[in-house]
Design a protein around this motif. Sequence first.
Motif, PDB file in Angstrom:
ATOM      1  N   ALA A  81       0.820  -1.218   0.000  1.00  0.00           N
ATOM      2  CA  ALA A  81       0.000   0.000   0.000  1.00  0.00           C
ATOM      3  C   ALA A  81       0.850   1.263   0.000  1.00  0.00           C
ATOM      4  O   ALA A  81       0.373   2.328  -0.390  1.00  0.00           O
ATOM      5  N   SER A 131      -2.947   0.317  -6.540  1.00  0.00           N
ATOM      6  CA  SER A 131      -4.046  -0.323  -5.818  1.00  0.00           C
ATOM      7  C   SER A 131      -3.621  -1.726  -5.418  1.00  0.00           C
ATOM      8  O   SER A 131      -2.765  -2.331  -6.062  1.00  0.00           O
ATOM      9  N   VAL A 135      -5.399   2.817  -0.671  1.00  0.00           N
ATOM     10  CA  VAL A 135      -4.775   2.041  -1.750  1.00  0.00           C
ATOM     11  C   VAL A 135      -5.289   0.600  -1.734  1.00  0.00           C
ATOM     12  O   VAL A 135      -5.432  -0.028  -2.784  1.00  0.00           O
ATOM     13  N   VAL A 136      -5.589   0.077  -0.549  1.00  0.00           N
ATOM     14  CA  VAL A 136      -6.089  -1.299  -0.423  1.00  0.00           C
ATOM     15  C   VAL A 136      -7.586  -1.283  -0.701  1.00  0.00           C
ATOM     16  O   VAL A 136      -8.391  -0.874   0.127  1.00  0.00           O
TER      17      VAL A 136
END
Length: 191
Positions: free
Chosen positions: A44, A49, A77-78
């Motif tokens: 992350a 992504s 991002v996760v």
Amino acid sequence: MTFDPDTFPLQADLSRADVGVLYERCAGQRVVEVGCGGSTVLLAQFCASVVSYDTSPDWIARARKRLLREPPEIQGVVAAIHAYPPGEIPEALPEADVYFIDGICEDRPAWVQAVVARRLAPLVLHHDSRADCMTALHQALTYPLTLSLRSIEYHVEGSNMLVLRCGAPATYENWNETEPLHRLPFLGDES
């Protein structure tokens, strides 16, 4: 904040060389991770992504808890952390730039097979190069699956990473049968 693979605190069983390989090949990329945990938080930091899959509710809870300690821009991002039943590869898997398959769980060779066969990513990183794991992985990479492999690299840059580059299946040609069609005439051959 800029990510530095040489100073970022090591996560779980990843070595400094492992982190370097992940950073070099995954920075700015869409990554699907199999086996979440410390590596989820690490990815992350520099991926575009991350979507993770794991069979363990404990590891999923740990990854989610650890992510909560990160700033919102890292948490974002996760995209998802999914649970799946042991021994079953989900039918609907996303395409990605990289699949990172972490650890030696019994289903990891089947994951590599599924990613290559379904052409889900041009790059597969497999972490853990213990002899029994590599043997199981080689047994999983059989013909005609091997026609989709462009290269296999072991212990990349001193890491415990195996890197598979994948593509559209090559057309198989049995050279023993077609070789006469491709022969060049010998020098001085008048025919």
